[in-house]
Design a protein around this motif. Structure first.
Motif, PDB file in Angstrom:
ATOM      1  N   PRO A   1      45.010  30.587  21.766  1.00 56.05           N
ATOM      2  CA  PRO A   1      45.460  31.261  22.987  1.00 56.05           C
ATOM      3  C   PRO A   1      46.544  30.496  23.746  1.00 56.05           C
ATOM      4  CG  PRO A   1      43.077  31.217  22.875  1.00 56.05           C
ATOM      5  CD  PRO A   1      43.565  30.339  21.783  1.00 56.05           C
ATOM      6  N   SER A   2      46.677  29.214  23.477  1.00 52.93           N
ATOM      7  CA  SER A   2      47.681  28.431  24.209  1.00 52.93           C
ATOM      8  C   SER A   2      49.034  28.413  23.506  1.00 52.93           C
ATOM      9  CB  SER A   2      47.184  26.991  24.375  1.00 52.93           C
ATOM     10  OG  SER A   2      45.998  26.987  25.114  1.00 52.93           O
TER      11      SER A   2
ATOM     12  N   TRP B   1      40.386  29.525  31.026  1.00 52.29           N
ATOM     13  CA  TRP B   1      41.574  28.964  31.675  1.00 52.29           C
ATOM     14  C   TRP B   1      42.770  29.911  31.517  1.00 52.29           C
ATOM     15  CZ3 TRP B   1      42.359  25.513  35.194  1.00 52.29           C
ATOM     16  CH2 TRP B   1      43.586  24.853  35.326  1.00 52.29           C
ATOM     17  N   GLU B   2      42.922  30.400  30.300  1.00 50.36           N
ATOM     18  CA  GLU B   2      44.011  31.346  30.002  1.00 50.36           C
ATOM     19  C   GLU B   2      43.854  32.612  30.855  1.00 50.36           C
ATOM     20  OE1 GLU B   2      46.586  31.195  28.161  1.00 50.36           O
ATOM     21  OE2 GLU B   2      47.159  33.239  27.568  1.00 50.36           O
ATOM     22  N   PHE B   3      42.620  33.061  30.973  1.00 50.84           N
ATOM     23  CA  PHE B   3      42.350  34.273  31.759  1.00 50.84           C
ATOM     24  C   PHE B   3      42.699  34.047  33.231  1.00 50.84           C
ATOM     25  CE2 PHE B   3      39.281  37.017  34.099  1.00 50.84           C
ATOM     26  CZ  PHE B   3      39.783  38.235  33.678  1.00 50.84           C
ATOM     27  N   VAL B   4      42.253  32.926  33.745  1.00 46.60           N
ATOM     28  CA  VAL B   4      42.523  32.621  35.164  1.00 46.60           C
ATOM     29  C   VAL B   4      44.028  32.568  35.401  1.00 46.60           C
ATOM     30  CG1 VAL B   4      42.331  30.788  36.916  1.00 46.60           C
ATOM     31  CG2 VAL B   4      40.333  31.456  35.567  1.00 46.60           C
ATOM     32  N   ARG B   5      44.750  31.898  34.538  1.00 43.47           N
ATOM     33  CA  ARG B   5      46.211  31.773  34.719  1.00 43.47           C
ATOM     34  C   ARG B   5      46.897  33.135  34.628  1.00 43.47           C
ATOM     35  NH1 ARG B   5      49.150  29.317  31.305  1.00 43.47           N
ATOM     36  NH2 ARG B   5      47.666  29.348  29.595  1.00 43.47           N
ATOM     37  N   THR B   6      46.448  33.955  33.659  1.00 43.06           N
ATOM     38  CA  THR B   6      47.068  35.268  33.478  1.00 43.06           C
ATOM     39  C   THR B   6      46.808  36.157  34.695  1.00 43.06           C
ATOM     40  OG1 THR B   6      46.635  35.045  31.127  1.00 43.06           O
ATOM     41  CG2 THR B   6      47.280  37.225  31.874  1.00 43.06           C
TER      42      THR B   6
ATOM     43  N   ALA C   1      46.125  35.173  37.725  1.00 42.37           N
ATOM     44  CA  ALA C   1      46.873  34.644  38.870  1.00 42.37           C
ATOM     45  C   ALA C   1      48.340  35.073  38.786  1.00 42.37           C
ATOM     46  CB  ALA C   1      46.749  33.121  38.888  1.00 42.37           C
ATOM     47  N   ALA C   2      48.907  34.968  37.583  1.00 44.66           N
ATOM     48  CA  ALA C   2      50.320  35.346  37.406  1.00 44.66           C
ATOM     49  C   ALA C   2      50.504  36.835  37.665  1.00 44.66           C
ATOM     50  CB  ALA C   2      50.773  34.987  35.995  1.00 44.66           C
ATOM     51  N   THR C   3      49.566  37.651  37.165  1.00 46.14           N
ATOM     52  CA  THR C   3      49.655  39.107  37.379  1.00 46.14           C
ATOM     53  C   THR C   3      49.515  39.427  38.870  1.00 46.14           C
ATOM     54  OG1 THR C   3      48.663  39.436  35.222  1.00 46.14           O
ATOM     55  CG2 THR C   3      48.676  41.340  36.669  1.00 46.14           C
ATOM     56  N   GLY C   4      48.589  38.728  39.518  1.00 48.01           N
ATOM     57  CA  GLY C   4      48.383  38.930  40.956  1.00 48.01           C
ATOM     58  C   GLY C   4      49.658  38.627  41.733  1.00 48.01           C
ATOM     59  N   ARG C   5      50.280  37.515  41.349  1.00 46.00           N
ATOM     60  CA  ARG C   5      51.517  37.129  42.046  1.00 46.00           C
ATOM     61  C   ARG C   5      52.625  38.156  41.788  1.00 46.00           C
ATOM     62  NH1 ARG C   5      50.153  31.970  40.342  1.00 46.00           N
ATOM     63  NH2 ARG C   5      51.558  32.114  38.557  1.00 46.00           N
TER      64      ARG C   5
ATOM     65  N   PRO D   1      42.833  39.590  43.315  1.00 50.48           N
ATOM     66  CA  PRO D   1      42.409  39.041  42.019  1.00 50.48           C
ATOM     67  C   PRO D   1      41.566  40.004  41.176  1.00 50.48           C
ATOM     68  CG  PRO D   1      42.133  37.406  43.739  1.00 50.48           C
ATOM     69  CD  PRO D   1      42.541  38.671  44.422  1.00 50.48           C
ATOM     70  N   VAL D   2      40.676  40.775  41.831  1.00 43.90           N
ATOM     71  CA  VAL D   2      39.807  41.670  41.045  1.00 43.90           C
ATOM     72  C   VAL D   2      40.643  42.773  40.390  1.00 43.90           C
ATOM     73  CG1 VAL D   2      37.876  43.305  41.166  1.00 43.90           C
ATOM     74  CG2 VAL D   2      37.804  41.181  42.483  1.00 43.90           C
ATOM     75  N   THR D   3      41.538  43.377  41.178  1.00 36.42           N
ATOM     76  CA  THR D   3      42.390  44.439  40.631  1.00 36.42           C
ATOM     77  C   THR D   3      43.297  43.866  39.535  1.00 36.42           C
ATOM     78  OG1 THR D   3      42.414  45.308  42.867  1.00 36.42           O
ATOM     79  CG2 THR D   3      43.910  46.340  41.303  1.00 36.42           C
ATOM     80  N   ALA D   4      43.809  42.673  39.814  1.00 35.70           N
ATOM     81  CA  ALA D   4      44.686  42.047  38.825  1.00 35.70           C
ATOM     82  C   ALA D   4      43.926  41.772  37.529  1.00 35.70           C
ATOM     83  CB  ALA D   4      45.263  40.747  39.389  1.00 35.70           C
ATOM     84  N   ALA D   5      42.670  41.314  37.675  1.00 32.37           N
ATOM     85  CA  ALA D   5      41.861  41.014  36.482  1.00 32.37           C
ATOM     86  C   ALA D   5      41.606  42.283  35.669  1.00 32.37           C
ATOM     87  CB  ALA D   5      40.531  40.383  36.903  1.00 32.37           C
TER      88      ALA D   5
END
Lengths: 146, 720
Positions: free
Chosen positions: B439-440, B511-516, B518-522, B528-532
């Motif tokens: 994944p990285s 970790w990959e999920f959290v970063r993705t 966060a990036a989508t949210g930004r 965060p929930v909608t972005a997730a």
């Protein structure tokens, strides 16, 4: 380094490592397979071996198990076996069986560390394909072995 | 009544056989004549054949429920007393029925495939491939139906020797009559070991996995034959392959669960040839699922993908050959016989045809693209493919080694579990390592600094999680070395390494999920929930796949602890009302019933109360009750020999399983104390974290289903 060499290196490492591990595993962990007549003829003195045959003459169905294994080709030949293991579910006379262990020349019996009896599906299929029900029970409802 | 089932079943088998031959011929003619009417006719015969063989299987099931013991197969695998679910399971309990089941599932899948082509035929690539697919698919059907019609007919009448034996017994005035109009009044019955609920689920799962691989195989070979080099066949068969893989996975795990709950040795995998047979297509199928992404994304590895799917299908047939030929001895193979030669011939034909087509199209399949860097998504996938195929090659070699050493070296050698572990475990660890890296990485090329940065935090967390897991598993649950000592190396290899890699996979994905997210949210300004949700549903194939990885990692952690930290005490005598202390528990037989008739057997069932010594061992320390059972199936006129059987009792505790196996008594029954109390013998196992093995499978299943679901923006998604 060219692209093909870059791919060849991991390929060679993976499959070379595999070949090495297989060769080592077979050399160090392989156990010879034998028939009862070979044990009777003393072919595997003091060596771990897996012996195939038919289960017979169960003297003790409790631990330690005591029974004989009969040669598949010559029913006259048999070896006594002692095995301190749990009795398998398909532990019955005439069944195909394999025992793994060593021949004890002083006690004159085979000391088995492992016993392999066949799974029901195989037993059923063979019974069906070949010598179907050679001996029917003399009556129904043979009772609890009490 | 019996012979109506025979007539109906045999007639439908033959109809299906003729329909399969017709399908192959019509489709082949359609290829030559380029006539769509012939394609439509082949489609209809494929559907018709599927319905016919479904009917034949239905007739056999009807015969089981009717008690049509005039049919040899029904006589051998059923009896009146057995419950409905095991009457149904009789269909796949023996060799002939299992092949009918295979043909039936193949027929139904063929009909579904033909039905789906009614729409898909509109696509130009689909229109071109359709008749070729039918030719390949129908040829596979012809093989199985030929085996049924010419070699292994499940509707064959009862063997006259059986009737003669029963007649003789009846003549000796035992308790008969055993015959009615020359037909047995009852059946021999399933072997008691097969009367287990997993018997109703596990074999069909394995078969479904194997058989569903026929679809991508048919498409792959059709694409080669037709010279259709687009990724159409890959995209079209993605879900078929995913579902096949999920059934294959489920079949393997349920087989392990069955062994664990029934066989009484406390384990779930023993590298038996039959287990290996189900694992081999899983390995190459997993490789295929990864490598097709490279073809979709970068139009590479066309030859490799065609080869992989051919290998996967060939290995499915190889597994069937292994279990039906008697080529290697296995604890649960069917008997050998002529049927093995049929499978060997088919296997060789499949290999020859696949190799011919691959060589025939080799030049056209070459891709202009190549792998630029091993530190890329496609590079890691390729390495993962090499490792998976290497494991498959190793297992084939080791499984066949007894045969190879006997035939070619004249020195038969058997290989046990330690040899398989020594060879395969390093490769499994390498596979987990690559799974953690995947994944990285990015497609084409990955920035080394970014790659290391992405992996570093999860790796540090994984070290902490590993130490915590081993401490809980070894110290808190197992109680350290108190019961059975281990060497320091046991904690490192493979336990520690496998646990670390498992955690690294899980944490890298998190970790990959959290970063993705966060990036989508930004990027979208969403919470965060909608972005997730947007991330997950938008690319369900990718995230579903990652969940499968997480499930595999969880399973790995469970395997490490439950294998290396297990304890075993053999032949523990338990006398009623006399508690025995083993490890941190006290076991006491608090109730018993001996030799009570239940259905077709006599049951000796105990209530074993388990108390925790850590909680004082008194009445308040009871942690549960276990109910081990010893069953004695008496010999009957129909069942040749009496059979004793032990039913395992398992107590699921937080963090571990307590596992009791009832030692079978000798011919004089259970030994007695001087006071006349029975002495029951047990083998007692403790299996730390074993629930993670089964839990990991559930996670894999959930992830796989989610990945296969028709959601998201990219219905034919790219694992970017």
């Amino acid at each position: 380094m060219s692209k093909s060499v870059r791919l060849a290196v991991p390929f060679l490492l993976i499959f070379g490592g595999l070949a090495g591990l297989v060769a080592m595993g077979v050399a160090q962990g392989g156990v010879p397979e034998a028939q009862v007549h070979q044990i009777v003829a003393g072919e595997f003195p003091d060596r771990e071996v897996k012996v195939h045959g038919f289960l017979a003459a169960i003297e003790s169905a409790e631990r330690p198990l005591r029974f004989s294994v009969v040669d598949k080709e010559n029913p006259e030949l048999r070896i006594p076996v002692v095995c301190d293991r749990t009795r398998p579910d398909t532990f019955q006379e005439t069944y195909d069986v394999a025992v793994q262990g060593r021949w004890d020349p002083e006690a004159k019996h085979f000391v088995a560390d492992q016993i392999f009896s066949k799974c029901p599906s195989k037993y059923e299929a063979e019974s069906k394909a070949g010598q179907t029900m050679p001996q029917l029970a003399s009556d129904v409802g043979v009772g609890q072995p009490e | 009544m019996d012979f109506s089932y025979v007539d109906l079943g045999r007639a439908l088998e033959r109809v299906a056989f003729v329909a399969a031959i017709l399908t192959a011929l019509l489709a082949a003619l359609a290829v030559v004549a380029r006539d769509r009417r012939l394609v439509a006719a082949a489609r209809n015969t494929l559907i018709g054949g599927g319905v016919a063989i479904l009917g034949a299987a239905g007739a056999l099931v009807g015969a089981f429920f009717e008690g049509a013991y005039g049919i040899d197969y029904v006589f051998h695998y059923s009896e009146r007393k057995v419950s409905a679910q095991y009457k149904l399971a009789g269909l796949w309990a023996g060799l002939d029925g299992s092949i009918l089941l295979w043909a039936m599932i193949l027929g139904v899948i063929g009909a579904a495939l033909a039905w789906s082509f009614r729409k898909r035929g509109l696509d130009p690539s689909g229109r071109r491939l359709e008749p070729y697919v039918y030719v390949v698919f129908a040829c596979v059907q012809v093989f199985f139906l030929a085996v049924i019609c010419l070699q292994a007919d499940p509707f064959a009448p009862i063997n006259p020797d059986v009737v003669a034996g029963l007649s003789d017994l009846q003549g000796r005035a035992a308790r008969g009559p055993y015959l009615w109009d020359g037909i047995p009044r009852d059946g021999k019955g399933l072997n008691p070991l097969l009367e287990n609920y997993w018997m109703t689920i596990h074999p069909p799962s394995v078969y479904l996995g194997f058989i569903l691989y026929t679809v991508p195989f048919a498409f792959g070979m059709a694409a080669l034959a037709a010279g259709e080099f687009s990724s159409y066949w890959i995209r079209t068969t993605r879900r078929w392959t995913m579902v096949a893989w999920l059934f294959n996975t489920t079949g393997i795990v349920l087989g392990g669960l069955w062994a664990y709950e029934v066989l009484g040795w406390g384990g779930y995998w023993a590298w038996d040839p039959v287990e290996n047979a189900s694992f081999l297509p899983w390995l190459t199928g997993t490789a295929f699922l990864h490598s097709v992404m490279i073809q979709e994304r970068r139009d590479m590895l066309r030859v490799w993908n065609a080869l992989l799917i051919a290998m996967t299908f060939v290995l499915s047939i190889f597994g069937t050959y292994l279990t039906r030929s008697g080529i290697v001895s296995s604890v649960h193979a069917f008997a050998g016989g002529e049927i093995g030669q049929w499978f060997l011939a088919f296997l060789l034909l499949l290999i020859a045809a696949s190799v011919f087509l691959l060589f025939f199209r080799m030049r056209d399949l070459r891709s202009a693209n190549s792998i630029d860097s091993l530190l890329s998504r496609e590079g890691v996938f390729l390495l993962n493919n090499m490792v998976l195929v290497a494991i498959a090659v190793a297992i084939v070699l080791l499984t066949l080694w007894p045969k190879i050493s006997n035939e070619f070296l004249k020195n038969p050698i058997t290989l046990g579990v330690p040899v398989y572990n020594r060879v395969c475990v390093p490769f499994f660890l390498l596979l987990f390592f690559l799974t953690a890296l995947g994944p990285s990485t990015a497609w084409v090329r990955t920035s080394v600094s970014r790659f290391l940065r992405n992996l570093l935090v999860p790796a540090i967390l994984a070290i902490a999680a590993t130490v915590a897991t081993l401490w809980v598993s070894f110290v808190k649950i197992r109680g350290g070395d108190a019961e059975q000592p281990l060497t320091p190396l046991d904690h490192v290899y493979p336990t520690g390494v496998l646990t670390f890699l498992g955690w690294w996979i899980v944490l890298s994905l998190a970790w990959e999920f959290v970063r993705t997210v966060a990036a989508t949210g930004r990027a979208t300004g969403r919470d965060p929930v909608t972005a997730a949700l947007r991330v997950v549903v938008g690319n369900n194939r990718r995230w579903g796949g990652y969940v499968v990885h997480a499930g595999l990692a969880i399973m790995g952690i469970g395997i490490a602890s439950s294998t290396m930290y297990a304890t075993e005490h053999q032949n523990v005598p338990l006398v009623p009302q006399k508690p025995v202390r083993i490890g941190p528990y006290e076991y006491e037989v608090t109730a018993q019933r001996e030799a009570v008739p239940v259905s077709a057997y006599l049951s000796t069932k105990l209530d074993v109360t388990v108390r925790s010594l850590a909680a004082g061992g008194g009445p308040d320390a009871v942690v549960g009750h276990m109910a081990p059972e010893y069953r004695f199936y008496p010999a009957t006129a129909y069942r040749q020999q009496a059979q004793p059987q032990s039913e395992v009792a398992i107590l699921h505790r937080p963090g571990e399983d307590l596992y009791l196996y009832f030692e079978k008594p000798g011919p004089n029954g259970f030994p007695r104390t001087a006071e006349g109390l029975p002495i029951f013998g047990f083998t007692i196992f403790r299996k730390p974290l074993i629930l993670l093995v089964w839990g990991g499978w559930i996670v894999m299943l959930a992830g796989g289903l989610f990945a296969a679901a028709p959601l998201g923006r990219r219905k034919v998604g790219l694992a970017a």
